[in-house]
Design a protein around this motif. Structure first.
Motif, PDB file in Angstrom:
ATOM      1  N   SER A 172       0.843  -1.195   0.000  1.00 18.74           N
ATOM      2  CA  SER A 172       0.000   0.000   0.000  1.00 18.74           C
ATOM      3  C   SER A 172       0.879   1.246   0.000  1.00 18.74           C
ATOM      4  N   ASN A 173       0.272   2.414  -0.206  1.00 19.26           N
ATOM      5  CA  ASN A 173       1.039   3.662  -0.160  1.00 19.26           C
ATOM      6  C   ASN A 173       1.736   3.837   1.188  1.00 19.26           C
ATOM      7  N   LYS A 174       1.041   3.484   2.259  1.00 21.31           N
ATOM      8  CA  LYS A 174       1.617   3.611   3.592  1.00 21.31           C
ATOM      9  C   LYS A 174       2.838   2.721   3.739  1.00 21.31           C
ATOM     10  N   GLU A 175       2.737   1.494   3.253  1.00 16.50           N
ATOM     11  CA  GLU A 175       3.854   0.553   3.343  1.00 16.50           C
ATOM     12  C   GLU A 175       5.021   0.990   2.462  1.00 16.50           C
ATOM     13  N   ILE A 176       4.694   1.494   1.259  1.00 15.80           N
ATOM     14  CA  ILE A 176       5.742   1.984   0.357  1.00 15.80           C
ATOM     15  C   ILE A 176       6.472   3.155   0.986  1.00 15.80           C
ATOM     16  N   ALA A 177       5.718   4.062   1.599  1.00 13.32           N
ATOM     17  CA  ALA A 177       6.320   5.220   2.253  1.00 13.32           C
ATOM     18  C   ALA A 177       7.305   4.778   3.344  1.00 13.32           C
ATOM     19  N   LYS A 178       6.901   3.771   4.112  1.00  7.61           N
ATOM     20  CA  LYS A 178       7.771   3.258   5.174  1.00  7.61           C
ATOM     21  C   LYS A 178       9.014   2.587   4.588  1.00  7.61           C
ATOM     22  N   ASN A 179       8.818   1.774   3.543  1.00 10.53           N
ATOM     23  CA  ASN A 179       9.932   1.031   2.951  1.00 10.53           C
ATOM     24  C   ASN A 179      10.951   1.944   2.276  1.00 10.53           C
ATOM     25  N   LEU A 180      10.460   3.037   1.683  1.00 14.54           N
ATOM     26  CA  LEU A 180      11.349   3.917   0.920  1.00 14.54           C
ATOM     27  C   LEU A 180      11.692   5.202   1.683  1.00 14.54           C
ATOM     28  N   TYR A 181      11.247   5.296   2.936  1.00 11.53           N
ATOM     29  CA  TYR A 181      11.526   6.474   3.775  1.00 11.53           C
ATOM     30  C   TYR A 181      10.999   7.754   3.125  1.00 11.53           C
ATOM     31  N   LEU A 182       9.751   7.682   2.676  1.00  8.65           N
ATOM     32  CA  LEU A 182       9.092   8.822   2.050  1.00  8.65           C
ATOM     33  C   LEU A 182       7.786   9.105   2.789  1.00  8.65           C
ATOM     34  N   SER A 183       7.179  10.243   2.519  1.00  7.99           N
ATOM     35  CA  SER A 183       5.850  10.517   3.057  1.00  7.99           C
ATOM     36  C   SER A 183       4.815   9.879   2.128  1.00  7.99           C
ATOM     37  N   GLU A 184       3.611   9.628   2.658  1.00  9.57           N
ATOM     38  CA  GLU A 184       2.564   9.050   1.818  1.00  9.57           C
ATOM     39  C   GLU A 184       2.200   9.994   0.682  1.00  9.57           C
ATOM     40  N   GLY A 185       2.232  11.307   0.957  1.00  6.43           N
ATOM     41  CA  GLY A 185       1.936  12.278  -0.091  1.00  6.43           C
ATOM     42  C   GLY A 185       2.940  12.191  -1.227  1.00  6.43           C
ATOM     43  N   THR A 186       4.211  12.007  -0.882  1.00  8.81           N
ATOM     44  CA  THR A 186       5.246  11.876  -1.910  1.00  8.81           C
ATOM     45  C   THR A 186       5.035  10.612  -2.737  1.00  8.81           C
ATOM     46  N   VAL A 187       4.644   9.524  -2.074  1.00  6.96           N
ATOM     47  CA  VAL A 187       4.370   8.276  -2.790  1.00  6.96           C
ATOM     48  C   VAL A 187       3.215   8.469  -3.761  1.00  6.96           C
ATOM     49  N   ARG A 188       2.159   9.155  -3.310  1.00  7.43           N
ATOM     50  CA  ARG A 188       1.018   9.411  -4.197  1.00  7.43           C
ATOM     51  C   ARG A 188       1.446  10.232  -5.412  1.00  7.43           C
ATOM     52  N   ASN A 189       2.331  11.198  -5.182  1.00  9.81           N
ATOM     53  CA  ASN A 189       2.815  12.011  -6.302  1.00  9.81           C
ATOM     54  C   ASN A 189       3.621  11.172  -7.287  1.00  9.81           C
ATOM     55  N   TYR A 190       4.470  10.288  -6.763  1.00  9.18           N
ATOM     56  CA  TYR A 190       5.243   9.416  -7.638  1.00  9.18           C
ATOM     57  C   TYR A 190       4.326   8.486  -8.434  1.00  9.18           C
ATOM     58  N   LEU A 191       3.302   7.963  -7.762  1.00 16.45           N
ATOM     59  CA  LEU A 191       2.364   7.076  -8.444  1.00 16.45           C
ATOM     60  C   LEU A 191       1.658   7.809  -9.572  1.00 16.45           C
ATOM     61  N   SER A 192       1.245   9.044  -9.321  1.00 16.61           N
ATOM     62  CA  SER A 192       0.584   9.838 -10.368  1.00 16.61           C
ATOM     63  C   SER A 192       1.498  10.028 -11.564  1.00 16.61           C
ATOM     64  N   ARG A 193       2.782  10.292 -11.296  1.00 15.70           N
ATOM     65  CA  ARG A 193       3.723  10.480 -12.395  1.00 15.70           C
ATOM     66  C   ARG A 193       3.950   9.181 -13.163  1.00 15.70           C
ATOM     67  N   ILE A 194       4.010   8.075 -12.434  1.00 18.59           N
ATOM     68  CA  ILE A 194       4.194   6.766 -13.079  1.00 18.59           C
ATOM     69  C   ILE A 194       3.013   6.461 -14.000  1.00 18.59           C
ATOM     70  N   LEU A 195       1.791   6.681 -13.499  1.00 20.20           N
ATOM     71  CA  LEU A 195       0.596   6.433 -14.313  1.00 20.20           C
ATOM     72  C   LEU A 195       0.593   7.319 -15.553  1.00 20.20           C
ATOM     73  N   SER A 196       0.995   8.564 -15.381  1.00 20.16           N
ATOM     74  CA  SER A 196       1.030   9.501 -16.509  1.00 20.16           C
ATOM     75  C   SER A 196       2.065   9.080 -17.540  1.00 20.16           C
ATOM     76  N   LYS A 197       3.251   8.697 -17.083  1.00 15.44           N
ATOM     77  CA  LYS A 197       4.323   8.321 -18.007  1.00 15.44           C
ATOM     78  C   LYS A 197       4.009   7.034 -18.758  1.00 15.44           C
ATOM     79  N   LEU A 198       3.415   6.070 -18.049  1.00 12.59           N
ATOM     80  CA  LEU A 198       3.150   4.762 -18.661  1.00 12.59           C
ATOM     81  C   LEU A 198       1.784   4.702 -19.360  1.00 12.59           C
TER      82      LEU A 198
END
Length: 220
Positions: A172-198
């Motif tokens: 989940s976003n929460k788990e990804i944030a913990k694993n990558l030492y990021l905030s959940e908001g940052t993870v959501r932003n990365y996911l949005s960019r990934i969806l847009s790029k792909l």
């Protein structure tokens, strides 16, 4: 309140889920349906946030119903409820936009958590099914479900690849944030960019694409 519709052809399952989920403070069970046609008729009358969809139903099964729901009501999320031997339905249901794939025999706490996760934009796939999906994808390498242009793949940054890796493993976003030492908001932003790029619709498609192409073993 999360508005829920339960679709299953077995009355005992429909009634049991309705009674149990109605006891949750954050859930509002709006109704039940015994096949896909009744689901579509219900959505014509009232909007729903989450559909708990049995995959095998008469008149119209959960796969076809998911396809029709996501085409007409794209904001409505679908969680597929299945037994472990429904291999033929796995790919189509996920391809058509199901956000969750859970075993009927699973515990109710997992189901409640899945509803919350999917409602917040995440995806939830039972670990046992996820392993089976990986095996099935490996057997169907010549018939990819999700196709992405090579140029789009090459545009991903190293950190975006790390997020893809985590999504491919069902975190989940929460788990990804913990694993990558990021905030959940940052993870959501990365996911949005990934969806847009792909040029993909949601994180479920990202997960399918990652598994199909062997990217879940990749790390920066």
């Amino acid at each position: 309140m999360i508005k829920v519709l339960i679709a299953d052809d077995q009355e005992m399952i429909r009634s049991s889920l309705e009674i149990i989920l109605s006891c949750e403070d954050d859930l509002d069970v709006k109704g039940v349906a015994k096949n896909g046609v009744e689901v579509l008729e219900f959505l014509e009358r009232e909007p729903i946030d989450i559909i708990l969809m049995d995959i095998r139903m008469p008149v119209m099964d959960g796969v076809l119903c998911t396809k029709k729901v996501k085409k007409r009501w794209p904001q409505t999320k679908v969680i597929i409820l299945t037994t472990f031997d429904d291999d033929d339905f796995v790919f189509s249901a996920l391809q058509y936009g199901a956000s969750g794939y859970l075993l009927k025999a699973g515990d109710l706490d997992t189901l409640h958590h899945a509803i919350q996760t999917v409602y917040s934009g995440g995806a939830m796939i039972n670990p046992g099914i996820a392993r089976k999906v990986v095996d099935l994808f490996s057997q169907r390498q010549n018939t990819p479900i999700i196709q992405v242009e090579e140029e789009s793949v090459n545009s991903l940054s190293e950190l975006e690849w790390d997020v893809v890796y985590e999504i491919g493993h069902g975190f989940s976003n929460k788990e990804i944030a913990k694993n990558l030492y990021l905030s959940e908001g940052t993870v959501r932003n990365y996911l949005s960019r990934i969806l847009s790029k792909l040029h993909l619709r949601d994180r479920t498609q990202v997960a399918i694409w990652a598994v199909e192409n062997g990217y879940i073993g990749r790390r920066s």
